[in-house]
Design a protein around this motif. Structure first.
Motif, PDB file in Angstrom:
ATOM      1  N   GLU A  38       0.846  -1.194   0.000  1.00 62.88           N
ATOM      2  CA  GLU A  38       0.000   0.000   0.000  1.00 62.88           C
ATOM      3  C   GLU A  38       0.880   1.243   0.000  1.00 62.88           C
ATOM      4  OE1 GLU A  38      -3.867  -1.394   2.470  1.00 62.88           O
ATOM      5  OE2 GLU A  38      -2.035  -1.232   3.633  1.00 62.88           O
ATOM      6  N   ILE A  61       1.278   3.970   1.453  1.00 66.87           N
ATOM      7  CA  ILE A  61       0.873   4.725   2.638  1.00 66.87           C
ATOM      8  C   ILE A  61       1.464   6.132   2.631  1.00 66.87           C
ATOM      9  CG2 ILE A  61       1.027   4.812   5.167  1.00 66.87           C
ATOM     10  CD1 ILE A  61       0.739   1.744   5.093  1.00 66.87           C
ATOM     11  N   ASP A  76       2.246   8.001   0.138  1.00 70.15           N
ATOM     12  CA  ASP A  76       1.507   8.829  -0.832  1.00 70.15           C
ATOM     13  C   ASP A  76       0.128   9.194  -0.294  1.00 70.15           C
ATOM     14  OD1 ASP A  76       3.676   8.558  -2.550  1.00 70.15           O
ATOM     15  OD2 ASP A  76       2.763   6.918  -3.680  1.00 70.15           O
ATOM     16  N   TRP A  77      -0.518   8.236   0.348  1.00 71.46           N
ATOM     17  CA  TRP A  77      -1.843   8.496   0.896  1.00 71.46           C
ATOM     18  C   TRP A  77      -1.779   9.577   1.968  1.00 71.46           C
ATOM     19  CZ3 TRP A  77      -3.666   2.786   1.922  1.00 71.46           C
ATOM     20  CH2 TRP A  77      -3.935   2.165   0.696  1.00 71.46           C
ATOM     21  N   ALA A  96      -1.369  12.919   0.602  1.00 74.27           N
ATOM     22  CA  ALA A  96      -2.585  13.411  -0.054  1.00 74.27           C
ATOM     23  C   ALA A  96      -3.630  13.913   0.931  1.00 74.27           C
ATOM     24  CB  ALA A  96      -3.180  12.302  -0.928  1.00 74.27           C
ATOM     25  N   LEU A  97      -3.457  13.605   2.219  1.00 75.11           N
ATOM     26  CA  LEU A  97      -4.413  14.101   3.215  1.00 75.11           C
ATOM     27  C   LEU A  97      -4.251  15.611   3.385  1.00 75.11           C
ATOM     28  CD1 LEU A  97      -4.165  11.454   6.098  1.00 75.11           C
ATOM     29  CD2 LEU A  97      -6.068  11.778   4.513  1.00 75.11           C
ATOM     30  N   ARG A 151      -3.852  15.613   8.735  1.00 74.23           N
ATOM     31  CA  ARG A 151      -2.575  14.984   9.106  1.00 74.23           C
ATOM     32  C   ARG A 151      -2.147  15.443  10.490  1.00 74.23           C
ATOM     33  NH1 ARG A 151      -0.713  16.351   3.856  1.00 74.23           N
ATOM     34  NH2 ARG A 151       0.459  18.067   4.772  1.00 74.23           N
ATOM     35  N   LEU A 209      -7.360   5.691   5.660  1.00 76.26           N
ATOM     36  CA  LEU A 209      -6.672   5.800   4.367  1.00 76.26           C
ATOM     37  C   LEU A 209      -7.215   4.779   3.376  1.00 76.26           C
ATOM     38  CD1 LEU A 209      -3.005   6.300   5.628  1.00 76.26           C
ATOM     39  CD2 LEU A 209      -4.465   8.033   4.557  1.00 76.26           C
ATOM     40  N   ARG A 210      -7.416   3.568   3.827  1.00 78.93           N
ATOM     41  CA  ARG A 210      -7.956   2.532   2.934  1.00 78.93           C
ATOM     42  C   ARG A 210      -9.347   2.903   2.440  1.00 78.93           C
ATOM     43  NH1 ARG A 210      -5.914  -2.488   6.640  1.00 78.93           N
ATOM     44  NH2 ARG A 210      -3.798  -2.605   5.799  1.00 78.93           N
ATOM     45  N   SER A 222     -10.592   5.974   2.249  1.00 79.52           N
ATOM     46  CA  SER A 222     -10.487   7.181   1.437  1.00 79.52           C
ATOM     47  C   SER A 222      -9.940   6.906   0.045  1.00 79.52           C
ATOM     48  CB  SER A 222      -9.593   8.217   2.119  1.00 79.52           C
ATOM     49  OG  SER A 222     -10.157   8.630   3.338  1.00 79.52           O
ATOM     50  N   PHE A 223      -9.029   5.934  -0.046  1.00 81.36           N
ATOM     51  CA  PHE A 223      -8.366   5.682  -1.309  1.00 81.36           C
ATOM     52  C   PHE A 223      -8.810   4.382  -1.972  1.00 81.36           C
ATOM     53  CE2 PHE A 223      -5.730   8.684   0.976  1.00 81.36           C
ATOM     54  CZ  PHE A 223      -5.594   9.682   0.022  1.00 81.36           C
ATOM     55  N   GLN A 266      -9.200   1.179  -0.944  1.00 77.50           N
ATOM     56  CA  GLN A 266      -8.630  -0.133  -0.675  1.00 77.50           C
ATOM     57  C   GLN A 266      -9.541  -0.871   0.299  1.00 77.50           C
ATOM     58  OE1 GLN A 266      -5.840  -1.404  -2.097  1.00 77.50           O
ATOM     59  NE2 GLN A 266      -5.811   0.419  -3.341  1.00 77.50           N
TER      60      GLN A 266
END
Length: 147
Positions: free
Chosen positions: A80, A82, A84-85, A88-89, A94, A116-117, A119-120, A122
């Motif tokens: 994953e 992570i 990058d995720w 992107a927040l 954050r 994160l999962r 939101s993106f 996953q």
């Protein structure tokens, strides 16, 4: 602690194993035919040390696990992105997570990963399909395999 951590990471094998054993509890007041199988979690054929300890402690029938695991998909851990995720927040979000970590709140990391999962896009947990089998069906498969 290991079981708790696995659950927080979205591993549902513990819940499935508990379901397998639940029909055999002394106070179980349901017929095995009426206990329909929940979605089958991935990687039921490979149990972690924590899950092995659970099986041992609660005397979950290993042959029953083998019968159930035949329908369990095998999945590999997905790398994953992570970093990058998190990048992107929004900065405010954050910072909120970082402050909670600094204050010592437990399980912020697991909560962040779940967020994160979601939101993106996953999946939080990898489960198979619902098979339509009952616990009685699994017991019958187990008995057949033992012969």
């Amino acid at each position: 602690m290991g079981l708790r951590e696995e659950l927080l990471q979205g591993d549902l094998r513990l819940l499935y194993l508990a379901w397998l054993q639940s029909g055999f509890a002394e106070d179980a007041d349901v017929e095995l035919e009426n206990m329909m199988e929940p979605p089958i979690p991935a990687n039921l054929k490979q149990l972690s040390p924590a899950l092995e300890s659970f099986v041992e402690l609660f005397d979950v029938d290993r042959d029953l696990i083998v019968a159930a695991a035949d329908a369990s998909p095998t999945s590999q851990a997905i790398a994953e992105p992570i970093e990058d995720w998190i990048a992107a927040l929004p900065e405010l979000e954050r910072n909120r997570y970082l402050v909670r970590v600094a204050k010592g709140e437990s399980h912020v990391g697991a909560e962040l990963i779940q967020h994160l999962r979601q939101s993106f896009g996953q999946p939080i947990a990898s489960t198979g399909e619902t098979s339509g089998r009952s616990l009685a069906d699994l017991v019958a498969i187990t008995e057949k395999n033992r012969k």
